[in-house]
Design a protein around this motif. Structure first.
Motif, PDB file in Angstrom:
ATOM      1  N   TYR A  55     -90.163  64.606  20.720  1.00  0.00           N
ATOM      2  CA  TYR A  55     -89.810  63.459  21.552  1.00  0.00           C
ATOM      3  C   TYR A  55     -88.559  62.715  21.081  1.00  0.00           C
ATOM      4  CZ  TYR A  55     -90.297  59.480  24.620  1.00  0.00           C
ATOM      5  OH  TYR A  55     -90.054  58.522  25.562  1.00  0.00           O
ATOM      6  N   PRO A  56     -88.322  62.511  19.774  1.00  0.00           N
ATOM      7  CA  PRO A  56     -87.068  61.850  19.386  1.00  0.00           C
ATOM      8  C   PRO A  56     -85.817  62.611  19.828  1.00  0.00           C
ATOM      9  CG  PRO A  56     -88.592  61.800  17.566  1.00  0.00           C
ATOM     10  CD  PRO A  56     -89.211  62.660  18.623  1.00  0.00           C
ATOM     11  N   PHE A  57     -85.875  63.931  19.863  1.00  0.00           N
ATOM     12  CA  PHE A  57     -84.743  64.714  20.338  1.00  0.00           C
ATOM     13  C   PHE A  57     -84.557  64.547  21.841  1.00  0.00           C
ATOM     14  CE2 PHE A  57     -86.387  66.983  16.596  1.00  0.00           C
ATOM     15  CZ  PHE A  57     -85.289  66.824  15.764  1.00  0.00           C
ATOM     16  N   VAL A  58     -85.671  64.440  22.566  1.00  0.00           N
ATOM     17  CA  VAL A  58     -85.597  64.203  24.002  1.00  0.00           C
ATOM     18  C   VAL A  58     -84.984  62.827  24.268  1.00  0.00           C
ATOM     19  CG1 VAL A  58     -86.984  63.905  26.098  1.00  0.00           C
ATOM     20  CG2 VAL A  58     -87.528  65.733  24.498  1.00  0.00           C
ATOM     21  N   VAL A  59     -85.389  61.837  23.502  1.00  0.00           N
ATOM     22  CA  VAL A  59     -84.837  60.486  23.652  1.00  0.00           C
ATOM     23  C   VAL A  59     -83.348  60.493  23.336  1.00  0.00           C
ATOM     24  CG1 VAL A  59     -84.861  58.163  22.673  1.00  0.00           C
ATOM     25  CG2 VAL A  59     -86.996  59.280  23.279  1.00  0.00           C
ATOM     26  N   ALA A  60     -82.956  61.237  22.322  1.00  0.00           N
ATOM     27  CA  ALA A  60     -81.533  61.305  21.973  1.00  0.00           C
ATOM     28  C   ALA A  60     -80.721  61.903  23.123  1.00  0.00           C
ATOM     29  CB  ALA A  60     -81.329  62.122  20.707  1.00  0.00           C
ATOM     30  N   THR A  61     -81.261  62.902  23.790  1.00  0.00           N
ATOM     31  CA  THR A  61     -80.528  63.488  24.911  1.00  0.00           C
ATOM     32  C   THR A  61     -80.530  62.573  26.134  1.00  0.00           C
ATOM     33  OG1 THR A  61     -82.469  64.731  25.633  1.00  0.00           O
ATOM     34  CG2 THR A  61     -80.922  65.859  24.172  1.00  0.00           C
ATOM     35  N   ILE A  62     -81.555  61.727  26.257  1.00  0.00           N
ATOM     36  CA  ILE A  62     -81.577  60.763  27.359  1.00  0.00           C
ATOM     37  C   ILE A  62     -80.569  59.650  27.109  1.00  0.00           C
ATOM     38  CG2 ILE A  62     -82.985  58.995  28.485  1.00  0.00           C
ATOM     39  CD1 ILE A  62     -85.399  60.820  28.073  1.00  0.00           C
ATOM     40  N   ILE A  63     -80.482  59.181  25.885  1.00  0.00           N
ATOM     41  CA  ILE A  63     -79.658  58.014  25.561  1.00  0.00           C
ATOM     42  C   ILE A  63     -78.175  58.353  25.474  1.00  0.00           C
ATOM     43  CG2 ILE A  63     -79.159  56.332  23.753  1.00  0.00           C
ATOM     44  CD1 ILE A  63     -82.126  56.218  23.204  1.00  0.00           C
ATOM     45  N   ASP A  64     -77.838  59.433  24.786  1.00  0.00           N
ATOM     46  CA  ASP A  64     -76.412  59.708  24.566  1.00  0.00           C
ATOM     47  C   ASP A  64     -75.731  60.226  25.823  1.00  0.00           C
ATOM     48  OD1 ASP A  64     -77.257  62.299  24.779  1.00  0.00           O
ATOM     49  OD2 ASP A  64     -76.562  62.940  22.838  1.00  0.00           O
ATOM     50  N   ASN A  65     -74.444  60.094  25.851  1.00  0.00           N
ATOM     51  CA  ASN A  65     -73.651  60.585  26.991  1.00  0.00           C
ATOM     52  C   ASN A  65     -72.709  61.694  26.561  1.00  0.00           C
ATOM     53  OD1 ASN A  65     -74.741  58.832  28.867  1.00  0.00           O
ATOM     54  ND2 ASN A  65     -73.311  57.204  28.341  1.00  0.00           N
ATOM     55  N   ILE A  66     -73.123  62.474  25.583  1.00  0.00           N
ATOM     56  CA  ILE A  66     -72.279  63.554  25.082  1.00  0.00           C
ATOM     57  C   ILE A  66     -73.021  64.878  25.227  1.00  0.00           C
ATOM     58  CG2 ILE A  66     -71.019  62.091  23.467  1.00  0.00           C
ATOM     59  CD1 ILE A  66     -72.787  63.103  21.241  1.00  0.00           C
ATOM     60  N   PRO A  67     -72.300  65.974  25.310  1.00  0.00           N
ATOM     61  CA  PRO A  67     -72.959  67.285  25.396  1.00  0.00           C
ATOM     62  C   PRO A  67     -73.726  67.612  24.112  1.00  0.00           C
ATOM     63  CG  PRO A  67     -70.645  67.447  26.020  1.00  0.00           C
ATOM     64  CD  PRO A  67     -70.853  66.074  25.467  1.00  0.00           C
ATOM     65  N   THR A  68     -74.804  68.351  24.257  1.00  0.00           N
ATOM     66  CA  THR A  68     -75.635  68.715  23.114  1.00  0.00           C
ATOM     67  C   THR A  68     -74.857  69.580  22.127  1.00  0.00           C
ATOM     68  OG1 THR A  68     -77.547  68.644  24.580  1.00  0.00           O
ATOM     69  CG2 THR A  68     -77.848  69.720  22.465  1.00  0.00           C
ATOM     70  N   TRP A  69     -73.923  70.367  22.619  1.00  0.00           N
ATOM     71  CA  TRP A  69     -73.148  71.246  21.742  1.00  0.00           C
ATOM     72  C   TRP A  69     -72.336  70.444  20.721  1.00  0.00           C
ATOM     73  CZ3 TRP A  69     -73.265  75.812  19.886  1.00  0.00           C
ATOM     74  CH2 TRP A  69     -72.168  76.330  19.247  1.00  0.00           C
TER      75      TRP A  69
END
Length: 103
Positions: A36-50
């Motif tokens: 879940y913390p990784f999911v939250v990080a992808t929800i919050i940030d506006n940068i590509p995962t790469w």
């Protein structure tokens, strides 16, 4: 105010369902709670995962800045999703303890 209540309920139900299905298919209890913390990080940030792999210093500093900018309303909505993953793990454990083999 109504949108806040609906958002909290929606995040709880969505992440409960996702965690329940993931726990049922992979036969793990707390996998979604750990992820879940990784999911939250992808929800919050506006940068590509790469960017976390190609430029980790810059990506994590942007994530830290975004984490300090979220409001208490956003925190409560995201916390409802986290509670949904925890409740899903508890329900899966209770179902397994009751003898349901599928879970």
């Amino acid at each position: 105010m109504i949108q806040l209540i609906v958002s909290i309920l929606l995040y709880f139900v969505i992440f409960f369902g996702i965690a329940f299905i993931l726990n049922m298919l992979l036969r793990t209890t707390w996998l979604m709670t750990i992820l879940y913390p990784f999911v939250v990080a992808t929800i919050i940030d506006n940068i590509p995962t790469w960017d976390y792999f190609s430029a980790p210093g810059e990506a994590f500093s942007k994530l830290a800045n975004r984490l300090t900018e979220i409001t208490i309303i956003d925190i409560s909505i995201l916390a409802a999703g986290f509670v949904g993953t925890i409740v899903s793990g508890i329900v899966i454990r209770l179902l397994r303890k009751s003898g349901y083999q599928m879970f």
